[in-house]
Enzyme design. Structure first.
Site, short mmCIF file in Angstrom:
data_model
loop_
_atom_site.label_atom_id
_atom_site.label_comp_id
_atom_site.label_asym_id
_atom_site.label_seq_id
_atom_site.Cartn_x
_atom_site.Cartn_y
_atom_site.Cartn_z
N CYS A 1 53.26 75.16 49.95
CA CYS A 1 52.87 74.35 48.82
C CYS A 1 51.50 74.80 48.32
O CYS A 1 50.80 75.54 49.00
CB CYS A 1 52.83 72.88 49.22
SG CYS A 1 54.38 72.28 49.93
N ARG B 1 53.62 78.92 44.49
CA ARG B 1 53.72 78.50 45.89
C ARG B 1 54.70 77.34 46.07
O ARG B 1 55.07 77.02 47.19
CB ARG B 1 52.35 78.04 46.41
CG ARG B 1 51.43 79.18 46.78
CD ARG B 1 50.10 78.65 47.27
NE ARG B 1 49.29 79.70 47.85
CZ ARG B 1 49.21 79.95 49.14
NH1 ARG B 1 49.90 79.22 49.99
NH2 ARG B 1 48.43 80.91 49.60
N TRP C 1 56.78 72.73 47.62
CA TRP C 1 58.02 73.41 48.00
C TRP C 1 58.56 72.62 49.19
O TRP C 1 57.94 72.55 50.24
CB TRP C 1 57.73 74.86 48.40
CG TRP C 1 58.96 75.66 48.69
CD1 TRP C 1 59.72 76.35 47.78
CD2 TRP C 1 59.56 75.88 49.97
NE1 TRP C 1 60.76 76.98 48.42
CE2 TRP C 1 60.70 76.70 49.77
CE3 TRP C 1 59.27 75.46 51.26
CZ2 TRP C 1 61.51 77.12 50.81
CZ3 TRP C 1 60.08 75.86 52.30
CH2 TRP C 1 61.19 76.69 52.07
N ASN D 1 49.75 71.18 53.06
CA ASN D 1 50.57 72.39 53.10
C ASN D 1 50.81 72.72 54.56
O ASN D 1 49.87 72.77 55.35
CB ASN D 1 49.85 73.55 52.40
CG ASN D 1 50.69 74.82 52.39
OD1 ASN D 1 51.91 74.77 52.54
ND2 ASN D 1 50.04 75.96 52.20
N GLY D 2 52.07 72.93 54.95
CA GLY D 2 52.39 73.23 56.34
C GLY D 2 53.48 72.32 56.86
O GLY D 2 54.14 71.60 56.10
N GLU E 1 66.10 96.52 49.47
CA GLU E 1 65.16 95.86 48.57
C GLU E 1 65.81 95.56 47.22
O GLU E 1 65.60 94.48 46.64
CB GLU E 1 63.92 96.73 48.39
CG GLU E 1 62.89 96.20 47.40
CD GLU E 1 62.23 94.90 47.84
OE1 GLU E 1 61.55 94.28 46.98
OE2 GLU E 1 62.38 94.51 49.01
N LYS F 1 66.23 91.81 45.56
CA LYS F 1 65.75 91.40 44.24
C LYS F 1 66.86 90.73 43.43
O LYS F 1 66.62 89.73 42.75
CB LYS F 1 65.22 92.63 43.47
CG LYS F 1 63.89 93.12 43.95
CD LYS F 1 62.79 92.13 43.62
CE LYS F 1 61.59 92.36 44.51
NZ LYS F 1 61.76 91.88 45.88
N GLU G 1 67.44 87.27 44.86
CA GLU G 1 66.33 86.34 44.66
C GLU G 1 66.30 85.74 43.27
O GLU G 1 66.09 84.54 43.11
CB GLU G 1 64.99 87.06 44.90
CG GLU G 1 64.66 87.34 46.34
CD GLU G 1 63.34 88.07 46.48
OE1 GLU G 1 62.53 87.66 47.31
OE2 GLU G 1 63.13 89.06 45.74
N HIS H 1 82.35 101.88 58.03
CA HIS H 1 82.29 101.08 59.25
C HIS H 1 82.36 99.58 58.95
O HIS H 1 81.95 98.77 59.77
CB HIS H 1 81.01 101.40 60.02
CG HIS H 1 80.94 102.81 60.51
ND1 HIS H 1 81.71 103.28 61.56
CD2 HIS H 1 80.21 103.86 60.07
CE1 HIS H 1 81.45 104.56 61.75
NE2 HIS H 1 80.54 104.94 60.87
N LYS I 1 56.35 81.80 46.98
CA LYS I 1 55.73 83.11 47.08
C LYS I 1 55.15 83.39 48.46
O LYS I 1 55.42 84.40 49.07
CB LYS I 1 54.62 83.21 46.02
CG LYS I 1 53.93 84.56 45.97
CD LYS I 1 54.86 85.60 45.39
CE LYS I 1 54.18 86.93 45.19
NZ LYS I 1 55.14 87.96 44.77
#
Length: 607
Positions: A2, A27, A72, A97-98, A480, A484, A487, A503, A602
């Site tokens: 947050c 955040r 968040w 935050n946490g 990556e 993206k 996300e 495989h 983020k």
């Protein structure tokens, strides 16, 4: 994950708090709120929505002391009831935050004492606990100090109380918190981005610190309640990162900022060459005695580490392992003495990474090299050596310039290790070094391909799944690229080493499965060509991004794009750019919130 911000001043703090929240919205953005401390009452305004919605509700709000929060969700659904600030008793407001791991037992204790809970959050227990201790001590600092000693887990908190209306208190343990020093006004926030328009004089709180803020100044106390001094730093940071300019999204702006970010990150290497001194005064000694390397990271940083393994092993012969931080910390086993731990993080505050770092120190005689975008983060302060990237502030949740500058710094690390250990002859080392000045221009040369990739995106936006393939250093870039797309476009995508197709993943390939392939014109191209034939034979549609010289693959492909030039050992950095464009424009076509994708934040400062 947050965002929190607080301000005490002789002027109205509401515009400062709202501007700070706007800069911290990367955040967390499922709810937001603000609390203002007046002489007679606490005013609280909360919304289950974005900071813009909160600003609408705050048009007539005013106060000279306040705290604010953008959330968040970790405990409880996004709602106004779960939004911060939370009320403790009738006179304490708190942002957090946490994650508090023992909140359930604290809640039972507080309910037994008569407190009524109105949210599903762990945070409300802290607010009530501070209120309870305040009734006993009648001193806000003492109440907060006593309360945080009861907390298990990670927290950065900001507290306001009617008991002391011109005072704010903040404290941290496991979550970042920075103080901002102004003229007859003081600030705190979970990230410097919130404070840069207000001041560039900052103090980073240490683990367990508590700070008392008023218009006269700041006092800092350690875990034991002893007064301590922490150094103030004047930061030289560009403050216009939050301005979109001509761009539609921050992610788009940050994609186009990469040539400058790469040039800034490589500036020292371009001036001094591959030198251990780039990483600290002790680097030569540490590099010389290194017997193995373990890279630890999360998310995109983990993919950067996977690329670095190829470079370091090839250029130095050292054995390299790459671990996801959240898994490493729970594994047992000793570290080989002489291991260099390379910890990669954009923010330097990633909770799982910091825990893994501390775990590594307990497993053997190791040294820590921090690769980070924030000079004074917890990670850099705890490391023996530091490699700073110079990506600047990155606001879009999906990493772009932070990732490519990590790759550039890791390439420099590989070259510096080889130089120190004399594992490459001077001509080969010089050839690697000569690649670096060309890198920013390689990015600029690819920008005109954006239009073609936008056309690909129009087609990809109609699919629900996608595969990304690459070989050697382009395999992590396939991972990556898939990340993206997941996300920001919400398309299920997976990245694979192309040789792994037969495989298992080949079972998924049909006409409804687009396959995005990165192809370098190298020794593995013929192998990759065989993989493309396997896809074509099953009806898969291949979207090929290739270097010049890969024309033999075109007959097997649905769509092709050729990069302007060969990329050599820098291929994984350069191939990242078209995949960023592809994900960005696919998300735009689908109408998603590109900069603030659902369920993500983020900076991941909770486990």
């Amino acid at each position: 994950m947050c965002g929190i911000v607080g301000a005490v001043s002789n002027r109205n703090v509401v515009p400062m708090l709202l501007a700070g929240l706007t800069r911290l919205e990367y955040r967390g953005y499922d709810s937001s709120g603000i609390a203002l401390n007046g002489e007679q009452q606490l005013e609280r305004i909360r919304v289950a929505g974005r900071v813009a919605d909160l600003a609408e509700r705050c048009q007539h709000a005013s106060g000279q002391s306040g705290i604010a929060h953008t959330r968040w969700a970790t405990h409880g659904i996004p709602s106004e009831a779960n939004a911060h600030p939370h009320l403790g008793g009738d006179s304490v407001m708190l942002v957090h935050n946490g994650i508090i791991e023992n909140h359930a037992e604290l809640k039972l204790e507080l309910q037994a004492a008569g407190y009524v809970f109105s949210s599903e959050t762990d945070t409300e227990a802290i607010a009530h606990l501070i209120h309870l201790n305040l009734q006993r001590s009648h001193h806000l600092q003492t109440a907060v100090q006593e309360s945080i000693l009861r907390l298990r887990g990670a927290f950065a908190i900001g507290v306001a109380s009617l008991a002391e209306p011109n005072v704010l208190i903040c404290a941290r343990q496991g979550s970042p918190l920075v103080l901002g020093l102004g003229f007859e006004e003081q600030f705190f926030a979970s990230d410097i981005a919130a404070l840069l328009p207000l001041t560039q004089r900052m103090i980073y709180l240490e683990e367990g610190d508590l700070a008392v803020l008023n218009t006269s100044g700041i006092q800092i106390f350690d875990r034991q309640g002893q007064s301590v001094e922490r150094p103030a730093r004047t930061l030289d940071v560009v403050t216009d990162s939050a301005d979109l300019g001509p761009y539609r999204h921050y992610m788009q702006k940050e994609i186009f900022a990469q040539p400058v970010a790469l040039a800034d990150t490589l500036a020292a290497a371009l001036k001094h060459g591959f030198s251990p001194a780039l990483f600290g005064s002790d680097a030569h000694d540490i590099f010389s005695k290194t017997t193995a390397i373990r890279i630890v990271a999360c998310g995109s940083s983990y993919h950067a580490g996977l690329v670095a393994r190829y470079w370091i092993e090839e250029y130095t012969g050292l054995p390299v392992s790459v671990d996801i931080a959240s898994e490493y910390r729970y594994r047992s086993g000793k570290e080989q003495d002489g291991t260099l731990i390379v910890a990669i993080s954009q923010s330097g505050e990633t909770a799982d990474l910091l825990a893994a770092l501390r775990s590594a120190k307990e497993r053997g005689q190791v040294h820590i090299l921090a690769l980070c975008n924030v000079a004074h983060s917890t990670l850099t302060r705890e490391a023996d050596l530091v490699a700073l990237t110079h990506a600047g502030i990155e606001i879009g949740v999906a990493s772009t310039k932070a990732f490519t500058t990590q790759l550039a710094a890791l390439f420099t690390l590989a070259g510096s290790l080889a130089h120190c250990r004399q594992t490459l002859d001077p001509a080969a080392l010089a050839e690697l070094a000569n690649c670096l000045p060309r890198l920013p221009a390689m990015f600029t040369d690819i920008f005109p391909l954006e239009t073609a990739l936008e056309e690909w995106a129009h087609e990809l936006s109609h699919y629900n799944h996608a595969l990304f393939l690459g070989r050697h250093t382009l395999f992590p870039i396939a991972l990556e690229g898939a990340l993206k797309l997941k996300e920001i476009a919400y398309i299920h995508a997976e990245g694979y080493a192309a040789g792994e197709l037969k495989h298992g993943p080949l079972a998924l390939v049909d006409e409804e499965m687009p396959v995005i392939v990165c192809a370098a014109n190298d020794a593995l191209f013929d192998k990759l060509l065989s993989n493309l034939r396997e896809v074509q034979a099953r009806g898969g549609k291949i979207f090929l991004i290739a270097e010049p010289g890969c024309e033999a693959a075109f007959d097997y492909c649905h769509r092709t794009i050729t990069l302007p030039s060969k990329t050599g050992p820098l291929a994984p950095i350069v191939f990242t750019l078209p995949l960023q464009f592809l994900a960005y424009h696919t998300a735009c076509r689908k109408g998603t919130d590109v900069d603030k994708p659902r369920n993500l934040a983020k900076s991941v400062t909770v486990e």
